[in-house]
Scaffold this motif. Structure first.
Motif, PDB file in Angstrom:
ATOM      1  N   ASP A  69       0.860  -1.185   0.000  1.00  0.00           N
ATOM      2  CA  ASP A  69       0.000   0.000   0.000  1.00  0.00           C
ATOM      3  C   ASP A  69       0.895   1.232   0.000  1.00  0.00           C
ATOM      4  O   ASP A  69       0.879   2.034   0.921  1.00  0.00           O
ATOM      5  CB  ASP A  69      -0.895  -0.040   1.246  1.00  0.00           C
ATOM      6  N   ALA A  72      -0.248   5.018   0.705  1.00  0.00           N
ATOM      7  CA  ALA A  72      -0.655   5.301   2.082  1.00  0.00           C
ATOM      8  C   ALA A  72       0.549   5.315   3.026  1.00  0.00           C
ATOM      9  O   ALA A  72       0.683   6.205   3.863  1.00  0.00           O
ATOM     10  CB  ALA A  72      -1.679   4.270   2.545  1.00  0.00           C
ATOM     11  N   VAL A  73       1.437   4.330   2.877  1.00  0.00           N
ATOM     12  CA  VAL A  73       2.586   4.255   3.776  1.00  0.00           C
ATOM     13  C   VAL A  73       3.508   5.450   3.565  1.00  0.00           C
ATOM     14  O   VAL A  73       3.963   6.087   4.514  1.00  0.00           O
ATOM     15  CB  VAL A  73       3.353   2.932   3.570  1.00  0.00           C
ATOM     16  N   THR A  75       2.707   8.417   2.381  1.00  0.00           N
ATOM     17  CA  THR A  75       2.066   9.618   2.918  1.00  0.00           C
ATOM     18  C   THR A  75       2.248   9.709   4.425  1.00  0.00           C
ATOM     19  O   THR A  75       2.632  10.761   4.942  1.00  0.00           O
ATOM     20  CB  THR A  75       0.553   9.610   2.620  1.00  0.00           C
ATOM     21  N   SER A  76       1.994   8.597   5.108  1.00  0.00           N
ATOM     22  CA  SER A  76       2.056   8.677   6.565  1.00  0.00           C
ATOM     23  C   SER A  76       3.485   8.901   7.033  1.00  0.00           C
ATOM     24  O   SER A  76       3.726   9.621   7.995  1.00  0.00           O
ATOM     25  CB  SER A  76       1.430   7.444   7.218  1.00  0.00           C
ATOM     26  N   GLN A  79       4.215  12.606   6.344  1.00  0.00           N
ATOM     27  CA  GLN A  79       3.489  13.437   7.309  1.00  0.00           C
ATOM     28  C   GLN A  79       4.120  13.350   8.687  1.00  0.00           C
ATOM     29  O   GLN A  79       4.161  14.320   9.431  1.00  0.00           O
ATOM     30  CB  GLN A  79       2.026  12.988   7.406  1.00  0.00           C
ATOM     31  N   GLU A  97       2.505  16.391  -6.882  1.00  0.00           N
ATOM     32  CA  GLU A  97       2.028  16.622  -5.508  1.00  0.00           C
ATOM     33  C   GLU A  97       3.190  16.596  -4.520  1.00  0.00           C
ATOM     34  O   GLU A  97       3.332  17.477  -3.675  1.00  0.00           O
ATOM     35  CB  GLU A  97       1.033  15.530  -5.088  1.00  0.00           C
ATOM     36  N   ALA A 191      -4.772  -4.145  -1.842  1.00  0.00           N
ATOM     37  CA  ALA A 191      -5.315  -2.788  -1.753  1.00  0.00           C
ATOM     38  C   ALA A 191      -5.435  -2.139  -3.131  1.00  0.00           C
ATOM     39  O   ALA A 191      -6.124  -1.142  -3.281  1.00  0.00           O
ATOM     40  CB  ALA A 191      -4.431  -1.932  -0.849  1.00  0.00           C
ATOM     41  N   ALA A 192      -4.769  -2.707  -4.133  1.00  0.00           N
ATOM     42  CA  ALA A 192      -4.833  -2.117  -5.474  1.00  0.00           C
ATOM     43  C   ALA A 192      -5.701  -2.958  -6.408  1.00  0.00           C
ATOM     44  O   ALA A 192      -5.606  -2.835  -7.634  1.00  0.00           O
ATOM     45  CB  ALA A 192      -3.437  -1.961  -6.042  1.00  0.00           C
ATOM     46  N   GLN A 392      -4.238  10.209  -6.896  1.00  0.00           N
ATOM     47  CA  GLN A 392      -4.490   8.935  -6.219  1.00  0.00           C
ATOM     48  C   GLN A 392      -5.961   8.632  -5.981  1.00  0.00           C
ATOM     49  O   GLN A 392      -6.394   7.495  -6.120  1.00  0.00           O
ATOM     50  CB  GLN A 392      -3.748   8.911  -4.881  1.00  0.00           C
ATOM     51  N   ALA A 393      -6.719   9.642  -5.600  1.00  0.00           N
ATOM     52  CA  ALA A 393      -8.137   9.396  -5.322  1.00  0.00           C
ATOM     53  C   ALA A 393      -8.850   8.939  -6.596  1.00  0.00           C
ATOM     54  O   ALA A 393      -9.714   8.069  -6.572  1.00  0.00           O
ATOM     55  CB  ALA A 393      -8.796  10.644  -4.761  1.00  0.00           C
ATOM     56  N   SER A 396      -7.762   5.317  -7.429  1.00  0.00           N
ATOM     57  CA  SER A 396      -8.419   4.356  -6.542  1.00  0.00           C
ATOM     58  C   SER A 396      -9.887   4.176  -6.928  1.00  0.00           C
ATOM     59  O   SER A 396     -10.412   3.060  -6.934  1.00  0.00           O
ATOM     60  CB  SER A 396      -8.260   4.857  -5.111  1.00  0.00           C
ATOM     61  N   ARG A 428      -7.583  19.275  -8.842  1.00  0.00           N
ATOM     62  CA  ARG A 428      -7.676  20.622  -8.301  1.00  0.00           C
ATOM     63  C   ARG A 428      -6.512  21.456  -8.767  1.00  0.00           C
ATOM     64  O   ARG A 428      -5.461  20.931  -9.035  1.00  0.00           O
ATOM     65  CB  ARG A 428      -7.682  20.571  -6.772  1.00  0.00           C
TER      66      ARG A 428
END
Lengths: 428, 324
Positions: A69, A72-73, A75-76, A79, A97, A191-192, A392-393, A396, A428
């Motif tokens: 994943d 997600a990994v 990003t976290s 962050q 991004e 997850a994919a 990503q959104a 997914s 965006r």
């Protein structure tokens, strides 16, 4: 800073010395560099083999961390302020991004722009750049939209490789009428899950509507409800949602892992004759069937043209790596990973094509990968996997909608309208 | 070695720091007028714990609530937009509905089965051994349990050897049974995932309830028997009312567990095929889509859902205190 420079100089010097064939000089300070990526199993073995000479030469240890994943990994970790030194990226769509968030280190002073320009096609450099600045590099690539088959079995059953999409559909009908399911398809991937379906839709759009429409699609300059896109979904659905055309019926399509999906094709007797997948699947198949001879028992043809105009356009994908922490060790590894020497190691082990021109065709381990590499180099038009180019959104949602479509093909209109809604929300 | 030193520092240092704090507080307190000392002391002693709660619980909760009214990046105020999204998106409504299913079925099944097992185990000499077996899954991480059950539900087309336990067993038991891909067909797939949760948690419920049953005074049950109560009546009118508070606490714990269910769903289906739950959506909004506002709104919704359950427990505990 000055100690950092010194260490860097030492590392670089030792690499240069050894690359030039000089006797082993004193080892560099060593240290570790952490790498986060999606590779597991035989891919991970190949990555380890690839960095082994680097570790031996520099004394730097490559600490690998795997995840299924990645987005997600990553990003976290970013962050949380603890990014890995180097990480594979989910796709070119995410570089912008990450660069904007200043998570990625620009590679201008890290890799040599001149040798990059000599060794890599412009496309690969552009895909790794944002606004003209290089942020990430490809360490391996794949050719997508290939139909894999067993030439011996196909010939024995009296079938021939089709030259057009209509001929492929006719072949599908003939095989089905003969009592065997023509296709093996598996969309499960943790997850994919769903991505193999998006590969189908992408290549069918590229073959029918051409690279310009394809590009406008992933940039969301045409809506998801556009007839060209809907047609691509429906072409995929003609095969994937017809229980008579797929091994195990649609529930097998949804529940089978992509890596195991093609195995029944090489079973005796074959349970299916055709399988759409990128070049890397050859490695999976040959691990499962070590006796299968490439060319005789396993071969591929690109998904045939739908509009002859766009026959030469190929779909590609690849693994990008970027640098998240600027240390001498991570700089050294980045510099090593882009070399033909490093990439040839993975190439020789199978399952990867190299974007580096200096990797010779002779380095490819079998005629199939050599031919794929040849197609990749000669392709007049190459377009990257569209879902990897999306935010990503969006990606997914695309994966999920493709699964839902296989389960319920009648909902295609709803699903595309839903994706259009997500797109308006996401770009965006 | 690198890790042992900080670990030792924490093990030795933390209590030392706490002791030093208390000594310093008492020294300060000694200077205050003795009439005030009694009023101030509890606050001084509780201050470190309160500070920890404020920093690690209250502040994150408030910041999450604030985040839920902000945009994707968490910069601009967007009012109720994230909540409107949560209640308009069909996917999220599906996830909310699945959480309701989890809440009802998971809680009822774990507490019900746990109670049944505890009662039966209480009546045999090898009861403790039975409990240990039922309790075993608790030793697994939920991720591992999810992966294990994914294999149980594994599907291969008819004609191929079935490696999934459920399909293999069904084929052995029922002639002519056609293997099914269990995890792709709603609503059965959600029920099968709930079954995984029940498998993990029933042992915990049974163990706690078993301990409660053991603590029912023998005089009470003996007296009921002397009065002529049958076993069923004894259970329904004496034993169960006595352990009712424990049942309530176990049920509350299970209800909250069901609300925050994530691992099992993430590992087996990742929320595909109509199995999504709110916590998994929250994870996706946060880490995949990087929409911090929506993730915050979902966290707040989960908190709100857990609120009434918590409030009921607190009220009941208070009522019991009052009875004593």
């Amino acid at each position: 800073m000055s100690t950092g420079r010194t260490a860097l100089a030492a590392v670089t010097a030792s690499i240069l010395l050894l690359a030039a064939g000089a006797p082993a000089g004193p080892r560099a300070a060593g240290g570790t560099v952490s790498v986060l990526a999606v590779w597991g199993g035989s891919e991970l073995d190949s990555f380890r083999a690839m960095v082994k000479p680097f570790e031996q030469r520099t004394g730097i240890t490559v600490q690998y961390e795997g995840t299924r994943d990645l987005g997600a990994v990553l990003t976290s970790r970013i962050q949380g302020g603890h990014p890995p030194d180097i990480a594979a990226l989910p796709g070119p769509g995410q570089i912008a991004e990450l660069a904007r968030a200043r998570a990625l280190v620009p590679l201008a002073g890290v890799v040599d722009a001149k040798s990059m320009a000599q060794e890599y096609a412009r496309t690969w450099i552009d895909l790794g750049s944002v606004g003209g600045t290089l942020y990430s590099v490809f360490i391996k690539t794949a050719l997508k939209g290939l139909v894999w088959y067993d030439p011996a079995a196909l010939r024995a059953a009296g079938y021939r490789v089709p030259a057009t999409w209509d001929a492929l559909l006719a072949l599908t009908r003939r095989i089905a009428a003969g009592g065997t399911r023509p296709w093996c398809i598996g969309l499960e991937s943790g997850a994919a899950s769903g991505w193999p379906a998006t590969d189908w839709i992408e290549v069918l759009l590229l073959r029918a509507a051409g690279p310009a429409v394809y590009e406008r699609w992933y940039l969301h300059k045409i809506p998801w409800t556009d007839p060209a896109i809907r047609t691509a979904w429906e072409r995929f659905g003609t095969i994937a949602t017809n229980p008579a055309y797929v091994y195990g019926g649609t529930q097998a399509v949804l529940a089978t892992n992509f890596a195991e999906a093609p195995f029944p094709m090489l079973a005796v007797p074959p349970r299916c004759y055709l399988h759409l997948q990128a070049t890397f699947i050859e490695d999976f198949l040959r691990k499962q069937y070590p006796a299968a001879r490439p060319g005789a028992d396993l071969d591929f043809f690109p998904v045939p043209a739908i509009d002859p105009h766009f026959a030469g356009a190929v779909e590609v994908a690849g693994d990008l790596v970027g640098m998240f922490r600027d240390t001498p060790a991570s700089r050294a590894l980045m510099r090593y990973l882009v070399t033909a020497e490093a990439q040839a190691i993975w190439v020789r082990r199978g399952g990867a094509l190299s974007p580096n021109r200096k990797v010779r065709l002779a380095d490819y381990p079998d005629p199939l990968s050599r031919r794929a590499a040849g197609i990749l180099v000669a392709a007049p038009v190459a377009r990257f996997d569209a879902s990897d180019m999306m935010p990503q959104a969006m990606q997914s949602a695309f994966y999920k909608a493709a699964l839902e479509y296989v389960r319920n093909p009648g909902r295609v209109g709803d699903l595309l309208a839903g994706l259009e809604q997500t797109a308006r929300d996401t770009y965006r | 070695m690198e890790r042992i030193v900080p670990a030792l520092l924490v093990v030795v240092g933390a209590p030392a720091a706490a002791a030093a704090y208390i000594a310093a507080a008492e020294a300060m307190l000694a200077r205050a007028p003795s009439s005030r000392q009694r009023a101030i002391r509890p606050w001084l002693w509780a201050a470190p714990a309160l500070a920890f709660i404020a920093v690690f619980l209250v502040y994150p909760a408030l910041s999450t609530i604030a985040l839920s009214f902000r945009d994707a990046a968490g910069h601009r105020w967007v009012g109720l937009a994230n909540y409107v999204f949560a209640f308009r998106s069909p996917e999220l409504l599906g996830a909310l509905w699945n959480n309701v299913l989890w809440l009802a079925i998971f809680t009822a099944a774990t507490v019900g089965l746990g109670l049944l097992i505890a009662i039966l185990a209480d009546r045999v000499r090898y009861g403790a051994a039975c409990l240990a077996v039922v309790f075993l899954p608790m030793a697994l991480s939920f991720t591992a349990a999810g992966v294990t059950w994914k294999f149980v539900y594994e599907f291969r087309p008819a004609g191929a050897p079935q490696i999934g336990l459920l399909n293999a067993a069904a084929r052995a038991a029922i002639p002519g049974f056609l293997p099914r891909a269990w995890l792709i067909a709603p609503p059965l797939n959600t029920l099968l995932l709930i079954a995984v949760g029940v498998w993990i948690w029933t042992g915990f419920c049974a163990a706690v309830l078993f301990a409660a049953l053991r603590s029912v005074p023998a005089e009470l049950t003996d007296a009921a028997r002397v009065d002529g109560a049958g076993e069923a009546r004894l259970l329904g009118q004496v034993v169960l009312p006595t352990i009712a508070p424990t049942i309530a606490v176990v049920a509350t714990t299970m209800a909250i567990t069901s609300l925050k269910v994530f691992d099992v769903v993430y590992v087996t289906t990742n929320g595909n095929f109509g199995t999504d739950v709110v916590a998994n959506r929250m994870y996706k909004e946060m880490f995949t889509f990087q929409h911090f506002g929506r993730a915050g709104a979902l966290a707040v919704l989960l908190l709100l859902a857990a609120g009434p359950v918590m409030a009921a427990t607190v009220r009941r505990l208070r009522a019991e205190e009052a009875l004593r």
